[in-house]
Design an enzyme around this catalytic site. Structure first.
Site: not given
Length: 145
Positions: A39, A67, A142
């Site tokens: 990310h 993905k 996350h």
């Protein structure tokens, strides 16, 4: 006998460092490292389909399957880590370890796939993200939204 003594000293040193908080357990580090890999792109501007296609492949998110969706954050790591200092909010999974902040992002959405090729469309924006944080000190682990 000397080997046993050396191993004992090494174990004692490691436990001391863990107790002082100078070494984080590997599960926390590996989750943080995965967050960074998936990310964070602090130096990239993103925003183009070519960017998404390149980064998704480079960061290992096209194998073994494409993905479906991924977000890259383009702010510096200090700004991203600082989101963990914002007030706690509820995560999608019901945990209460999420935090929100506004950052520059590129959202990459799968548009086509073939056996050897994943193709992505890009959307760049500045928007609110929700990040789950863990550890001491808190680090992002996350991307919740």
């Amino acid at each position: 006998m000397a080997l046993l003594k050396n191993l004992s000293l090494l174990l004692l040193s490691l436990l001391t460092l863990l107790g002082l908080g100078l070494v984080q357990p590997s599960y926390g580090q590996s989750t943080y490292q995965r967050f960074l890999r998936e990310h964070v792109d602090s130096t990239g501007k993103g925003g183009t389909d070519l960017y998404c296609n390149t980064m998704m492949e480079r960061r290992g998110m096209t194998r073994p399957r494409c993905k479906q969706f991924n977000t890259f954050i383009h702010d510096n790591i200090g700004t991203i880590n600082n989101i963990c200092n914002a007030p706690n909010i509820r995560c999608k999974n019901g945990n209460n370890n999420c935090h929100a902040g506004v950052v520059r992002v590129t959202d990459c959405r799968l548009t086509a796939r073939s056996p050897q090729n994943c193709r992505y469309g890009a959307r760049a924006s500045s928007r609110r993200v929700v990040i789950a944080c863990e550890g001491n000190p808190l680090v992002p682990v996350h991307l919740d939204s």
